[in-house]
Design a protein around this motif. Sequence first.
Motif, PDB file in Angstrom:
ATOM      1  N   TYR A  55      22.788  23.580  26.288  1.00 19.35           N
ATOM      2  CA  TYR A  55      22.489  22.680  25.320  1.00 19.35           C
ATOM      3  C   TYR A  55      23.443  21.421  25.443  1.00 19.35           C
ATOM      4  O   TYR A  55      23.115  20.147  25.309  1.00 19.35           O
ATOM      5  N   LEU A  56      24.794  21.779  25.433  1.00 19.00           N
ATOM      6  CA  LEU A  56      25.948  20.679  25.609  1.00 19.00           C
ATOM      7  C   LEU A  56      25.518  20.034  27.098  1.00 19.00           C
ATOM      8  O   LEU A  56      25.680  18.766  27.024  1.00 19.00           O
ATOM      9  N   MET A  57      25.270  20.623  27.995  1.00 19.85           N
ATOM     10  CA  MET A  57      25.177  20.325  29.351  1.00 19.85           C
ATOM     11  C   MET A  57      23.859  19.293  29.531  1.00 19.85           C
ATOM     12  O   MET A  57      23.960  17.931  29.997  1.00 19.85           O
ATOM     13  N   LEU A  58      22.731  19.655  28.680  1.00 19.93           N
ATOM     14  CA  LEU A  58      21.590  18.847  28.713  1.00 19.93           C
ATOM     15  C   LEU A  58      21.993  17.458  27.906  1.00 19.93           C
ATOM     16  O   LEU A  58      21.621  16.454  28.516  1.00 19.93           O
ATOM     17  N   ARG A  59      22.850  17.165  26.875  1.00 18.73           N
ATOM     18  CA  ARG A  59      22.942  16.366  26.320  1.00 18.73           C
ATOM     19  C   ARG A  59      23.796  15.176  27.169  1.00 18.73           C
ATOM     20  O   ARG A  59      23.595  13.943  27.129  1.00 18.73           O
ATOM     21  N   SER A  60      24.912  15.779  27.954  1.00 12.52           N
ATOM     22  CA  SER A  60      25.627  14.868  28.938  1.00 12.52           C
ATOM     23  C   SER A  60      24.701  14.428  30.166  1.00 12.52           C
ATOM     24  O   SER A  60      25.215  13.459  30.879  1.00 12.52           O
ATOM     25  N   PHE A  61      23.577  15.162  30.552  1.00 16.02           N
ATOM     26  CA  PHE A  61      22.847  14.655  31.858  1.00 16.02           C
ATOM     27  C   PHE A  61      21.816  13.870  31.162  1.00 16.02           C
ATOM     28  O   PHE A  61      21.067  13.453  32.250  1.00 16.02           O
ATOM     29  N   VAL A  62      21.582  13.290  30.170  1.00 15.33           N
ATOM     30  CA  VAL A  62      20.551  12.448  29.841  1.00 15.33           C
ATOM     31  C   VAL A  62      21.201  11.133  29.418  1.00 15.33           C
ATOM     32  O   VAL A  62      22.227  10.963  28.612  1.00 15.33           O
ATOM     33  N   ASP A  63      20.807   9.915  30.200  1.00 15.23           N
ATOM     34  CA  ASP A  63      21.350   8.914  29.966  1.00 15.23           C
ATOM     35  C   ASP A  63      21.133   8.114  28.709  1.00 15.23           C
ATOM     36  O   ASP A  63      22.240   7.611  28.091  1.00 15.23           O
ATOM     37  N   GLU A  64      20.184   8.062  28.042  1.00 17.43           N
ATOM     38  CA  GLU A  64      19.728   7.692  26.739  1.00 17.43           C
ATOM     39  C   GLU A  64      20.268   8.286  25.866  1.00 17.43           C
ATOM     40  O   GLU A  64      19.733   9.356  25.807  1.00 17.43           O
ATOM     41  N   GLU A  65      21.001   7.729  25.019  1.00 19.66           N
ATOM     42  CA  GLU A  65      21.388   8.448  23.742  1.00 19.66           C
ATOM     43  C   GLU A  65      20.303   8.932  22.904  1.00 19.66           C
ATOM     44  O   GLU A  65      20.249  10.109  22.359  1.00 19.66           O
ATOM     45  N   GLU A  66      19.321   8.196  22.905  1.00 21.48           N
ATOM     46  CA  GLU A  66      18.186   8.637  21.819  1.00 21.48           C
ATOM     47  C   GLU A  66      17.429   9.660  22.404  1.00 21.48           C
ATOM     48  O   GLU A  66      17.047  10.626  21.750  1.00 21.48           O
ATOM     49  N   LYS A  67      17.161   9.715  23.736  1.00 18.95           N
ATOM     50  CA  LYS A  67      16.447  10.875  24.233  1.00 18.95           C
ATOM     51  C   LYS A  67      17.392  12.286  24.437  1.00 18.95           C
ATOM     52  O   LYS A  67      16.825  13.292  24.173  1.00 18.95           O
ATOM     53  N   ALA A  68      18.545  11.752  24.593  1.00 23.48           N
ATOM     54  CA  ALA A  68      19.408  13.154  24.555  1.00 23.48           C
ATOM     55  C   ALA A  68      19.282  13.701  23.175  1.00 23.48           C
ATOM     56  O   ALA A  68      19.252  15.114  23.084  1.00 23.48           O
ATOM     57  N   ALA A  69      19.124  12.984  22.111  1.00 22.29           N
ATOM     58  CA  ALA A  69      19.230  13.812  20.652  1.00 22.29           C
ATOM     59  C   ALA A  69      17.847  14.105  20.665  1.00 22.29           C
ATOM     60  O   ALA A  69      17.757  15.274  20.102  1.00 22.29           O
ATOM     61  N   ARG A  70      16.855  13.832  21.197  1.00 19.86           N
ATOM     62  CA  ARG A  70      15.596  14.398  20.720  1.00 19.86           C
ATOM     63  C   ARG A  70      15.404  15.689  21.688  1.00 19.86           C
ATOM     64  O   ARG A  70      15.041  16.652  21.207  1.00 19.86           O
ATOM     65  N   PHE A  71      15.877  15.547  23.030  1.00 20.19           N
ATOM     66  CA  PHE A  71      15.644  17.038  23.817  1.00 20.19           C
ATOM     67  C   PHE A  71      16.604  17.860  23.400  1.00 20.19           C
ATOM     68  O   PHE A  71      16.165  18.896  23.326  1.00 20.19           O
ATOM     69  N   SER A  72      17.673  17.533  23.239  1.00 27.63           N
ATOM     70  CA  SER A  72      18.810  18.520  22.518  1.00 27.63           C
ATOM     71  C   SER A  72      18.098  19.077  21.233  1.00 27.63           C
ATOM     72  O   SER A  72      18.229  20.449  20.889  1.00 27.63           O
ATOM     73  N   ALA A  73      17.611  18.295  20.468  1.00 26.92           N
ATOM     74  CA  ALA A  73      17.151  18.808  19.154  1.00 26.92           C
ATOM     75  C   ALA A  73      15.960  20.096  19.523  1.00 26.92           C
ATOM     76  O   ALA A  73      16.079  21.160  18.923  1.00 26.92           O
ATOM     77  N   VAL A  74      14.971  19.477  20.398  1.00 29.22           N
ATOM     78  CA  VAL A  74      13.994  20.708  20.827  1.00 29.22           C
ATOM     79  C   VAL A  74      14.366  21.754  21.058  1.00 29.22           C
ATOM     80  O   VAL A  74      14.278  22.916  21.086  1.00 29.22           O
ATOM     81  N   PHE A  75      15.565  21.470  22.069  1.00 30.10           N
ATOM     82  CA  PHE A  75      16.399  22.916  22.697  1.00 30.10           C
ATOM     83  C   PHE A  75      17.230  23.716  21.748  1.00 30.10           C
ATOM     84  O   PHE A  75      17.239  24.920  21.672  1.00 30.10           O
ATOM     85  N   GLY A  76      17.585  22.840  20.669  1.00 28.72           N
ATOM     86  CA  GLY A  76      18.493  23.509  19.785  1.00 28.72           C
ATOM     87  C   GLY A  76      17.318  24.561  18.887  1.00 28.72           C
ATOM     88  O   GLY A  76      17.920  25.359  18.392  1.00 28.72           O
ATOM     89  N   ILE A  77      16.222  24.061  18.506  1.00 28.65           N
ATOM     90  CA  ILE A  77      15.337  25.011  17.951  1.00 28.65           C
ATOM     91  C   ILE A  77      14.854  25.924  18.799  1.00 28.65           C
ATOM     92  O   ILE A  77      14.768  27.347  18.353  1.00 28.65           O
ATOM     93  N   VAL A  78      14.342  25.598  20.017  1.00 26.45           N
ATOM     94  CA  VAL A  78      13.740  26.852  20.879  1.00 26.45           C
ATOM     95  C   VAL A  78      14.830  27.860  20.991  1.00 26.45           C
ATOM     96  O   VAL A  78      14.654  29.014  21.117  1.00 26.45           O
TER      97      VAL A  78
END
Lengths: 233, 223, 261
Positions: free
Chosen positions: A133-156
């Motif tokens: 989860y934390l790696m995913l956040r740091s590997f996405v450049d746009e902050e808004e995208k990082a928020a969306r992706f990690s939210a999905v991963f946080g749920i899954v």
Amino acid sequence: MISYTEKESNRTLIVLSAVVLIAVLVDLFLIFQFAPEERSMGHVQRIFYFHVPSAWISFLAFFVVFVNSGLYLWKRDRKYDLLASTSAEIGVIFATLVLITGPIWGRPVWNTWWEWSPRLTLFLVLWFIYIAYLMLRSFVDEEEKAARFSAVFGIVGFVDVPIVYLSIRLWRDIHPSPVIAGGQNSGLHPDMKIAFFFSLFTFTVLFFLMLLHRLRVERTAIAVRELKRQMAY
Amino acid sequence: MIRSVTAILIKDFVSELRGKEMLLSMLVFSLMVAVIFNFSFPPGSEFIQEAAPGIIWMTFIFAGLLGMNRSFVYEVDKGCLQGIMLAPIDRAVIYISKLIVNFVFILLVELIALPLFVVFFKLDILGSPGYLLLVVLVSTLGFAVIGTLFSAIAVNTRTREVMLPILHFPVAIPIIICAVQATAAVFQGQEWAVVWGWTKIIVAFDVILFIVAFLTFEYVIEE
Amino acid sequence: MEQICKQPTVAEPASGVVQAEPDSVIQVSGLTKAFGHHHALRQISFEVRRGEFLTIFGPNGAGKTTLIRILSTMTPPSGGDVSIDGFSLADDANKIRNRLGVIAHQTYLYETLTAAENLRFYGRLYDLPDLNNRIEKLLAEVGLRARQNDLVRTFSRGMQQRLSIARALLHDPSLLLLDEPYTGLDQHASEMLSGWLARLRDNARTILMVTHDLERGLDLADRVAILVKGKIVFSKASSDIDKSKFQKTYYEFVEQNTRHT
């Protein structure tokens, strides 16, 4: 308006810090002086008062990630993303503590550093999920995208946890584990119970204090980034 | 909905059958692993039969990740995913179609590779090939259910190829454990109840994770 | 030129939706896109009338692409109202999608499929009747009929962009959104694209283009606007603009609005 909320959160921080400071001191006294020595395991059993509350805090933290991930996708308010991500960081710290204290306790008691016990294995998997989860956040450049992706991963990731536990337990059944002398909750001495529940309380307030601090740091970092962005033109 | 799903399926199958990038890379990878694992055991060792279920499933996961990564890279390369999103179709259609494509392609590779594994490792599946097929079906579905969601995420990260396994493995652990154990049970000629004991957890995983992935997919692809 | 030159089917007004001005195709009011304190778009309001060609200029990072993404239903806005042909973005996304075509610097084409297969795929997604005829006509119009069974991979950038125009016009949209369509095109291909756009404009299609290419953007537009840091800071009919001085005006506006924030 900003200064008002700053003041508010400062006051909360000071009060909470004081509570944590006192709680930690009392907790240390309870654990090392008040609680009786365990008959078969000896002093090493006292690690129990750190190990189990750490496990409880990481579950709490990952539950906070789950709830705030859902809220973020629903409301699209950045504060939920901040809560989720900071909580994930703290959760990983406490899960790491579980994975460190487990073997320290297990070495003298089970005579092995690592035992594939269902709970310890579950924490190893949890640890991997939230590291991802934390790696995913740091590997996405746009902050808004990082928020969306990690939210999905946080749920899954969180929804997956019960299924992981179910499969690990079934898997352990065919590789029986060594008999553990005295289950953790069976026949706990009343004084041990007091120390344990106070420890649980201490870790919980500590969690919220860390969360508040981390949120403040993150908010400042975002404000600095935003200022830099405005000056970059 | 069915019409749009079919449109995407036709597009993917035509394109894949022309280039065969995904299928060939997955297949060749699986076969190489089968051969290489043979070298990691002493010749004539009995141990390889015991380790076979684990080897087979690790191979299929890695091969599957290889293929699923490709399948989204090819969607975003020229912005095609945006082109699809401009069309009047629900976001769920895109998830369902890509899930079917990934599932079918991985399954195809597994069905070709599995007999070769059986021959190479001298395994006995003749007792209950139907059980094995069921295990393969539900496990592959589970891999694809989360793989389709995660590859849509991974394709947007700086480290595309590495991110997918990092996201996929920890979440896929229930399938990995249960698929390996169920397969072992089949090889050992165990009865149906034992195989089903493992398989039902995979089925639960498939259902629950499908619902979550289905509901969250639209947040992943929104630009 | 049959397909492109014919009048687009004017969308029937949405039932039950009161249109403030029946003649405006795009209505945007108070549109905001923000993530935390970072604003990509701040309270943007504008209208585009039927048949009008509006060009929005802006430097990199002004929010042009974000605007196109919101108007094309790909990303939800954080606040404000957007309606297209009287349909609200939030409630009737699929009806809006049926009415708009997008041409961007990315072609949205599959390189492993042929030209005809690409169009057939997109046509199926729009559930278009009489698809094969439509595809043939369009391919003839963009001059790719002879190459229709060749893989897009073998096409030059200009040919791909022409096919991309055919893709965008496949469902006969009344509104076209153009996102930096000139990027990556050589002189010749750019001129061809301008020719196409001029023809489309003359045939009552509503067009909104975002670009930083001042010269080409100004040539075609009925009205121009300048977007800086998520705000529209300038908007004027192109007939009221002295084209020789526009470049200076543009830089002045960009300069002014980036300094004071």
